[in-house]
Write a protein that holds these residues in place. Structure first.
Motif, PDB file in Angstrom:
ATOM      1  N   GLY A  41     -25.230  35.485  20.595  1.00 21.96           N
ATOM      2  CA  GLY A  41     -24.717  36.324  21.560  1.00 21.96           C
ATOM      3  C   GLY A  41     -25.509  37.085  22.469  1.00 21.96           C
ATOM      4  O   GLY A  41     -26.825  37.096  22.197  1.00 21.96           O
ATOM      5  N   LEU A  42     -25.217  38.076  23.102  1.00 20.66           N
ATOM      6  CA  LEU A  42     -26.066  39.024  23.748  1.00 20.66           C
ATOM      7  C   LEU A  42     -25.663  40.420  23.130  1.00 20.66           C
ATOM      8  O   LEU A  42     -24.957  40.873  22.594  1.00 20.66           O
ATOM      9  CB  LEU A  42     -25.520  39.090  25.046  1.00 20.66           C
ATOM     10  N   THR A  43     -26.962  41.247  23.317  1.00 19.76           N
ATOM     11  CA  THR A  43     -26.656  42.513  22.681  1.00 19.76           C
ATOM     12  C   THR A  43     -26.226  43.511  23.786  1.00 19.76           C
ATOM     13  O   THR A  43     -26.251  43.287  24.872  1.00 19.76           O
ATOM     14  CB  THR A  43     -28.136  43.123  22.439  1.00 19.76           C
ATOM     15  N   ASN A  44     -25.517  44.625  23.457  1.00 17.44           N
ATOM     16  CA  ASN A  44     -24.810  45.564  24.199  1.00 17.44           C
ATOM     17  C   ASN A  44     -25.900  46.498  24.102  1.00 17.44           C
ATOM     18  O   ASN A  44     -25.760  47.671  23.239  1.00 17.44           O
ATOM     19  CB  ASN A  44     -23.559  45.998  23.740  1.00 17.44           C
ATOM     20  N   GLU A  45     -26.362  46.838  25.047  1.00 15.74           N
ATOM     21  CA  GLU A  45     -27.658  48.220  25.492  1.00 15.74           C
ATOM     22  C   GLU A  45     -26.634  49.526  25.430  1.00 15.74           C
ATOM     23  O   GLU A  45     -27.458  50.332  25.001  1.00 15.74           O
ATOM     24  CB  GLU A  45     -28.448  47.975  26.429  1.00 15.74           C
ATOM     25  N   GLY A  46     -25.569  49.234  25.805  1.00 18.59           N
ATOM     26  CA  GLY A  46     -24.701  50.702  25.986  1.00 18.59           C
ATOM     27  C   GLY A  46     -24.375  51.202  24.552  1.00 18.59           C
ATOM     28  O   GLY A  46     -23.984  52.231  24.229  1.00 18.59           O
ATOM     29  N   GLY A  47     -24.466  50.401  23.608  1.00 19.03           N
ATOM     30  CA  GLY A  47     -24.122  51.018  21.959  1.00 19.03           C
ATOM     31  C   GLY A  47     -22.938  50.662  21.675  1.00 19.03           C
ATOM     32  O   GLY A  47     -22.064  50.940  20.626  1.00 19.03           O
ATOM     33  N   THR A  48     -21.794  50.216  22.616  1.00 18.12           N
ATOM     34  CA  THR A  48     -20.224  50.272  22.317  1.00 18.12           C
ATOM     35  C   THR A  48     -20.246  48.678  22.025  1.00 18.12           C
ATOM     36  O   THR A  48     -20.629  48.095  23.143  1.00 18.12           O
ATOM     37  CB  THR A  48     -19.561  50.937  23.632  1.00 18.12           C
ATOM     38  N   PRO A  49     -19.054  48.676  21.074  1.00 20.57           N
ATOM     39  CA  PRO A  49     -18.857  46.776  21.145  1.00 20.57           C
ATOM     40  C   PRO A  49     -17.982  46.316  22.331  1.00 20.57           C
ATOM     41  O   PRO A  49     -17.323  46.901  22.967  1.00 20.57           O
ATOM     42  CB  PRO A  49     -18.005  46.853  19.705  1.00 20.57           C
TER      43      PRO A  49
END
Length: 51
Positions: free
Chosen positions: A43-51
């Motif tokens: 998958g991709l990481t979420n740089e914003g920190g929210t799922p």
């Protein structure tokens, strides 16, 4: 469908003598250590920190 990037080295021994394995797409065979492994994208990481 676009071409996927090729594995550059074996994750087990570090050698670069890899060949695609016939079993399924994304599966590679290391000619040096004789291991067969697969690469999958999780998958991709979420740089914003929210799922």
């Amino acid at each position: 469908m676009s071409q996927r990037a090729q594995a550059n080295h074996c994750p087990y021994c570090g050698d670069e003598d890899l060949r695609p394995h016939d079993a399924r797409p994304g599966t590679w065979e290391c000619r040096s250590c004789q291991r067969i492994f697969s690469l999958t994208m999780l998958g991709l990481t979420n740089e914003g920190g929210t799922p």
